[in-house]
Write an enzyme that holds these catalytic residues in place. Structure first.
Site, PDB file in Angstrom:
ATOM      1  N   GLY A  30       0.786  -1.218   0.000  1.00  7.23           N
ATOM      2  CA  GLY A  30       0.000   0.000   0.000  1.00  7.23           C
ATOM      3  C   GLY A  30       0.820   1.271   0.000  1.00  7.23           C
ATOM      4  O   GLY A  30       2.005   1.266  -0.290  1.00  7.23           O
ATOM      5  N   HIS A  87       2.457   4.607  -5.057  1.00  7.76           N
ATOM      6  CA  HIS A  87       3.038   5.701  -5.823  1.00  7.76           C
ATOM      7  C   HIS A  87       3.081   5.283  -7.292  1.00  7.76           C
ATOM      8  O   HIS A  87       2.562   4.215  -7.663  1.00  7.76           O
ATOM      9  CB  HIS A  87       4.438   6.055  -5.301  1.00  7.76           C
ATOM     10  CG  HIS A  87       5.348   4.875  -5.137  1.00  7.76           C
ATOM     11  ND1 HIS A  87       5.793   4.126  -6.205  1.00  7.76           N
ATOM     12  CD2 HIS A  87       5.895   4.312  -4.023  1.00  7.76           C
ATOM     13  CE1 HIS A  87       6.588   3.157  -5.763  1.00  7.76           C
ATOM     14  NE2 HIS A  87       6.662   3.235  -4.448  1.00  7.76           N
ATOM     15  N   GLY A 122       5.398   4.165  -9.097  1.00  2.70           N
ATOM     16  CA  GLY A 122       6.067   2.891  -9.342  1.00  2.70           C
ATOM     17  C   GLY A 122       5.084   1.733  -9.268  1.00  2.70           C
ATOM     18  O   GLY A 122       5.062   0.842 -10.132  1.00  2.70           O
ATOM     19  N   HIS A 123       4.223   1.751  -8.227  1.00  5.38           N
ATOM     20  CA  HIS A 123       3.182   0.733  -8.124  1.00  5.38           C
ATOM     21  C   HIS A 123       2.206   0.833  -9.291  1.00  5.38           C
ATOM     22  O   HIS A 123       1.789  -0.176  -9.867  1.00  5.38           O
ATOM     23  CB  HIS A 123       2.389   0.908  -6.819  1.00  5.38           C
ATOM     24  CG  HIS A 123       3.186   0.706  -5.574  1.00  5.38           C
ATOM     25  ND1 HIS A 123       3.429   1.720  -4.675  1.00  5.38           N
ATOM     26  CD2 HIS A 123       3.792  -0.400  -5.063  1.00  5.38           C
ATOM     27  CE1 HIS A 123       4.143   1.258  -3.664  1.00  5.38           C
ATOM     28  NE2 HIS A 123       4.380  -0.019  -3.874  1.00  5.38           N
ATOM     29  N   GLN A 176       7.931  -9.280   7.644  1.00  3.40           N
ATOM     30  CA  GLN A 176       9.149  -8.814   6.971  1.00  3.40           C
ATOM     31  C   GLN A 176       9.782  -7.603   7.636  1.00  3.40           C
ATOM     32  O   GLN A 176      10.753  -7.036   7.121  1.00  3.40           O
ATOM     33  CB  GLN A 176       8.864  -8.530   5.495  1.00  3.40           C
ATOM     34  CG  GLN A 176       7.948  -7.364   5.212  1.00  3.40           C
ATOM     35  CD  GLN A 176       7.498  -7.354   3.759  1.00  3.40           C
ATOM     36  OE1 GLN A 176       6.725  -8.198   3.308  1.00  3.40           O
ATOM     37  NE2 GLN A 176       8.006  -6.389   2.992  1.00  3.40           N
ATOM     38  N   GLY A 235       8.418  -5.064  -9.039  1.00  3.17           N
ATOM     39  CA  GLY A 235       9.267  -3.931  -9.378  1.00  3.17           C
ATOM     40  C   GLY A 235      10.739  -4.239  -9.206  1.00  3.17           C
ATOM     41  O   GLY A 235      11.167  -4.758  -8.173  1.00  3.17           O
ATOM     42  N   GLN A 245      14.838  -8.716  -3.891  1.00  2.00           N
ATOM     43  CA  GLN A 245      13.543  -9.314  -3.595  1.00  2.00           C
ATOM     44  C   GLN A 245      12.997 -10.058  -4.803  1.00  2.00           C
ATOM     45  O   GLN A 245      12.456 -11.166  -4.674  1.00  2.00           O
ATOM     46  CB  GLN A 245      12.562  -8.217  -3.168  1.00  2.00           C
ATOM     47  CG  GLN A 245      11.154  -8.713  -2.903  1.00  2.00           C
ATOM     48  CD  GLN A 245      10.296  -7.626  -2.301  1.00  2.00           C
ATOM     49  OE1 GLN A 245      10.436  -7.296  -1.124  1.00  2.00           O
ATOM     50  NE2 GLN A 245       9.418  -7.037  -3.104  1.00  2.00           N
ATOM     51  N   VAL A 299      10.922   2.928 -11.545  1.00  2.00           N
ATOM     52  CA  VAL A 299      10.382   4.248 -11.872  1.00  2.00           C
ATOM     53  C   VAL A 299      11.045   5.270 -10.955  1.00  2.00           C
ATOM     54  O   VAL A 299      11.182   5.045  -9.753  1.00  2.00           O
ATOM     55  CB  VAL A 299       8.853   4.281 -11.692  1.00  2.00           C
ATOM     56  CG1 VAL A 299       8.302   5.678 -11.988  1.00  2.00           C
ATOM     57  CG2 VAL A 299       8.192   3.243 -12.590  1.00  2.00           C
TER      58      VAL A 299
END
Length: 291
Positions: A30, A33, A35-36, A60, A146, A152, A175
């Site tokens: 959540g 931005h 990028g998401h 995490q 991403g 990751q 991004v």
């Protein structure tokens, strides 16, 4: 654009997905931005149905990290999801994801044991556990990740391959904060902790990565010399507390000299103004290979 339908119950989500064609999935924590939104747009372009998950995963976060203060704004997130063409939002509760008696963890050895795996013990175990659960609950055809979180992505690709999870991984390029600006700050939800001056100064990370690229383009192949090119840039910003700057191969391993490999990558992590920031770029500026 229509409002995305929000589900908290996985059985209801799966029922809604019946007969919806190919499903693209974007897992997030959540506070979305651009990028998401880029991940969602990629999913929209190649899939019949797009599912976004919003869940701040406690597994995490370390004991001294920002789980409690991590930015959350579901109403704002739904507006971003709508503009990107998301069909369904899955926003489960902690009780749904980790019911009483939950005791299973997913560990991915090798790619998890270096870099952020050293700096944040247990982090990638938490990531792998929650993403495997989400993939099992949503059952998508494609998952969009991403590349800003390069390690990751490598961890999740390894987990998906090793455990024969029937999903295609699509890596989406980073991004940055300035449109078409190669030196822009990599977009991250944690950037919200920084003011505008601090964000501008934090571009020292991307400038350091570009310096390594330039040294490589000039013919340098010694790993330490390449890293030094980036360190020289970092020295210009006294508030950059470096965690690591490294050049790695497709297995996230650093070697004394760089061999030709389309998956070579420069990775950096540093704490600035109380915020831990990460970034990465391909070693060659013309190389857009995925991990």
């Amino acid at each position: 654009m229509t409002e995305p339908q929000v589900f908290t119950d996985p059985a209801e989500l799966r029922a809604a997905l019946q007969g919806r064609g190919t499903v693209g999935f974007v897992p997030t924590m959540g506070y979305l931005h651009d990028g998401h939104a880029t991940l969602m747009r990629w999913a929209r372009q190649s899939c019949d149905t797009v599912v976004l998950s919003i869940y701040v995963n406690p597994l995490q976060f370390g004991p001294n990290e920002d789980y409690a203060s991590y930015p959350r704004d579901l109403e704002r997130d739904l507006k971003v999801a709508r503009s990107a063409g998301v069909d369904f939002v899955f926003a489960p509760s902690d009780a749904t994801m980790y019911p009483p008696g939950f005791s299973t963890r997913v560990s991915v050895n090798g790619v998890s044991d270096t870099l952020d795996g050293l700096s944040r013990p247990g982090h990638f175990t938490g990531v792998a556990t929650v993403v495997l659960k989400l993939l099992n609950l949503v059952r998508p055809d494609k998952v969009f990740l991403g590349e800003k979180d390069w390690q990751q992505v490598a961890v999740l690709r390894r987990m998906i391959t090793d455990l024969n999870v029937a999903v295609e991984v699509v890596g989406v390029p980073t991004v940055r904060s300035e449109e078409a600006a190669s030196l822009g700050l990599a977009l991250s939800s944690r950037n919200s902790y920084l003011n505008e001056e601090q964000k501008a100064r934090a571009t020292v990370l991307s400038r350091a990565l570009r310096a390594v690229q330039a040294a490589y383009a000039a013919g340098e192949r010694d790993t330490q010399a390449l890293k030094q090119a980036g360190l020289n840039v970092l020295k210009t910003e006294p508030d950059a507390q470096l965690d690591y700057l490294t050049v790695v191969d497709s297995n996230l391993q650093e070697t004394p000299r760089i061999a030709e490999d389309p998956f070579n990558r420069i990775l950096i992590a540093a704490r600035m103004f109380g915020v831990r920031l990460i970034d990465n770029m391909p070693l060659s500026a013309n190389n857009g290979a995925h991990p």
